[in-house]
Enzyme design. Structure first.
Site: not given
Length: 738
Positions: A680, A605, A200-201, A712
């Protein structure tokens, strides 16, 4: 203040006029896409003879098939028809979430593929099974109903590896035998793929790395036993499902990671020495060209130090080659390439701007210089370095050297570095991929007046052939709306600290004395540049067609502007970026053609978070706000992203308190529309639930639209249209008074 008006949009229609139609939300989200056939996953075969791509179907913009283009003739053919080959089986929850991490949730058919290193076949996952496709159109099924994850062809082409039942499995392509390479997977342990925050990051999706000769594979195993369990409710139309998801919220424990080097023939495993600190991140893993060294990038939990480890694959012993440090945080990148001569190409922002360096014999040589950046194209990581031609010692990379608003392709000699040579045309936003030897490139470009085009070029940048010209002629899906297309205006303004802020604006045909409402869109978060000379989603033109001015800026904290510009959000989320948006809004109010009382703001977001903070801080400045899937309490968001900018809530509670969007929510008197998907798993619905509770207990009015079963990204033509129509109805009532 300066303003640059683009030249009028060229009309490329055929002689016969195309009947013009009003742009509608329904048409924007219907098939085919108004932007034309925009392919994904563009790749060159290892030998440069083929370009492969995922192309959307004309009758279904969300379903993709695999196509190939002969680079010598330009001939195109479909290699894999997803409707004919796929089983249509439901995806596993793990695969659904992995697609969310890759930002392809909601798409169907083929979403990824992998070239065999010999260039003779491609690995194609469809509906949980694996297929091997060859260039003669034949497709061989490798697995059947086994719910495999993260498949890859090994570097020498002997194996296909994938994750099954939480262990890494190697399928010998010659014998067809599948053998597990790990056995510890199960329960809270998974081997061979990346953990949540890596996907994800950190922009790292893989957890297995084959050596060049297939003699070894480096395998990550991670254990989630320490990670807090969050019960996530996926509320859908047919009922509610609950998932116990391991979610590492800021300040809580991460997974523990281990890295081993395994022989696929003997099964012997050697553990890599990652040092005694268990609370680290494995950022990147790469093999040296000769397979004698494994390079591992080890990042500290606070993300202020990144060590490059050189690992002996025979013993697992590691030594630190060099380290990057920062007083704020280090942005990960993929601008790393080990060369055959033993030197390394490396991307670093140590000068204040991201530039390329060469590390040889313990010494550094800076290859690029100046107040410009090698481009950041992803959310949290980037790969400006797209190719290395070791035969002629040249690097190829994208950068904003000529214009902050443009991504151009450049080349430089890394043995004799001089001024970079630009290979692409000014006025465009360019991205590119190259073959293994960097002899050819596939360039994807767009401009404000031209939707994305794809072409094949040689190493000098000369266009050889169109892969997808996407010409705006009479047959283009956008042709019926082209005459009403309005140009984009770019300009600058000054932030409170003197920084230059770039904006983009689209206006209707202005009538003297008339004032117009403004649809002010924002993202505002780090890692994503919004204002650029590129094709924009047609919704911007829709708002203009309805009499709105479309407007957005890139505030302090956004990328590609150097660390001094970006780092101002360190321990200060919800401050300078909110201030810059307010500066832009007040600038708009001073324009004779703007209705100062009708500036509406919208973001999703981080942009949704920004909407809340903007309404809370600058009361009365905005006419209405739409907050989509907002973070409201950063303690609820994940470790790697949140702690990078705010530190840990255990040691820096004040930064979390000031960044919170809940405490001041009752002060919002401006009309507010809250939107969120009820499934989400990224910005979990608990964020909006906390906001809703606060607004209700303080009797603060707001509007709300929730999307059942949606994550999301709100998926599907109908639902995407519903989002925009809901926004339009809200603005018609609250801003226009209709």
């Amino acid at each position: 203040m300066r303003s640059l008006l683009l030249a009028a949009l060229p009309l490329l229609l055929a002689a016969a006029p195309v009947p013009q139609q009003p742009l509608t939300i329904d048409r924007i989200f219907a098939s085919p896409s108004l932007s034309g056939p925009t392919p994904r996953q563009l790749k060159l075969s290892p030998d440069g003879k083929w370009v492969t791509l995922l192309k959307p179907r004309a009758d279904d913009r969300d379903r993709f098939d695999l196509w190939a283009v002969d680079t010598s003739t330009g001939a195109q053919k479909m290699l894999v028809d997803s409707k004919k080959v796929g089983s249509g089986a439901a995806l596993s929850e793990a695969e659904k979430m992995r697609r969310e991490r890759a930002r392809v949730g909601g798409t169907e058919g083929i979403v990824e593929y992998d070239w065999a290193p010999d260039g003779k076949a491609l690995l194609v996952p469809i509906d949980g099974d694996l297929y091997l496709a060859t260039l003669d159109g034949k497709v061989r099924k490798l697995t059947s109903g086994e719910a495999v994850l993260d498949p890859h062809v090994s570097e020498a082409g002997h194996y296909v590896s994938f994750v099954r039942d939480q262990n890494l499995v190697a399928l010998d392509l010659a014998s067809g035998k599948a053998s597990p390479l790990t056995s510890v997977g199960g329960g809270t342990v998974t081997c061979g793929t990346a953990e949540f925050v890596a996907q994800e990051e950190m922009d790292r999706t893989e957890g297995a790395w084959w050596s060049p000769d297939d003699a070894h594979v480096a395998v990550e195993c991670y254990d989630e036993v320490r990670v807090k369990v969050v019960t996530r409710a996926a509320i859908g139309a047919d009922g509610t499902k609950t998932f116990d998801q391991r979610y590492p919220a800021a300040g809580t424990l991460n997974v523990t990671v281990a890295l081993s080097i395994i022989s696929p023939t003997t099964g012997k495993a050697v553990k890599v020495d990652l040092d005694s600190d268990p609370d680290i991140y494995i950022a990147r893993v790469n093999w040296a060209p000769d397979g004698r060294t494994l390079y591992v990038q080890r990042e500290t939990r606070d993300q202020k130090r990144l060590d490059m480890l050189a690992v002996d694959p025979a013993t697992g012993a590691a030594k630190v080659l060099f380290s990057e440090t920062s007083r704020t945080w280090i942005d990960l990148n993929d601008d790393f390439k080990p060369l055959k001569d033993g030197s390394l190409i490396w991307g670093s922002a140590r000068s204040g701007f991201l530039h390329l360096y060469r590390f040889a014999n313990g010494q550094w040589t800076q290859l690029t210089h100046g107040d410009w950046s090698v481009e950041m194209n992803g959310q949290s990581a980037h790969a400006g370095l797209i190719g290395v031609d070791e035969a002629s010692h040249r690097l190829f990379f994208t950068a904003n050297k000529d214009d902050v608003l443009e991504s151009q392709l450049y080349t430089i000699d890394y043995l004799n570095p001089a001024e970079p040579e630009r290979l692409t045309e000014r006025g465009w936003w360019n991205e590119a991929v190259m073959d293994k030897a960097a002899t050819r490139m596939v360039v994807t470009r767009s401009s404000p007046s031209q939707p994305p085009q794809v072409y094949l070029a040689d190493a000098t940048g000369k266009r050889i052939a169109w892969i997808e010209e996407n010409r705006l002629d009479a047959s283009h899906p956008y042709a019926p709306f082209l005459a009403a297309h309005r140009p984009v205006t770019y300009g600058t303004m000054k932030a409170a600290d003197g920084s230059t802020i770039y904006y983009e604006m689209i206006t209707p045909k202005l009538e003297a004395g008339k004032r117009y409402p403004v649809f002010f869109e924002h993202y505002g978060g780090p890692g994503s540049q919004q204002v650029k000379r590129a094709w924009m989603a047609p919704m911007a033109q829709y708002w203009v067609s309805k009499g709105w001015i479309y407007f957005q800026i890139d505030n302090r904290g956004s990328p590609n502007r150097g660390t001094a510009f970006q780092d101002q959000i360190y321990h200060a989320m919800g401050t300078v970026e909110v201030e810059d948006q307010a500066t832009a809004a007040r600038w708009l109010q001073q324009q004779a053609f703007v209705d100062p009382k009708k500036i509406a703001i919208f973001g999703w977001s981080y942009g949704g978070y920004m909407t809340l903070k903007m309404l809370e801080k600058d009361r009365g400045l905005y006419a209405a706000g739409i907050a989509g899937a907002p973070v409201t309490k950063w303690e609820l968001y994940d470790t790697h992203y949140t702690e990078r900018y705010l530190g840990s809530p255990l040691t820096d509670p004040k930064t979390y308190a000031t960044s919170d969007a809940i405490a001041d929510a009752p002060s919002i008197k401006t009309p507010l529309l809250l939107m969120h998907g009820l499934s989400d798993d990224n910005v979990v619905f608990e964020n909006s639930a906390a906001l809703i509770n606060k607004l209700q207990e303080t009797d603060t009015p707001f509007d709300m639209m929730l999307y059942v079963g949606q994550t999301h990204h709100i998926a599907g033509e109908g639902r995407q249209a519903h989002v925009q129509k809901t926004i339009e109805r809200f603005l018609d009532e609250k801003v226009l008074g209709e």
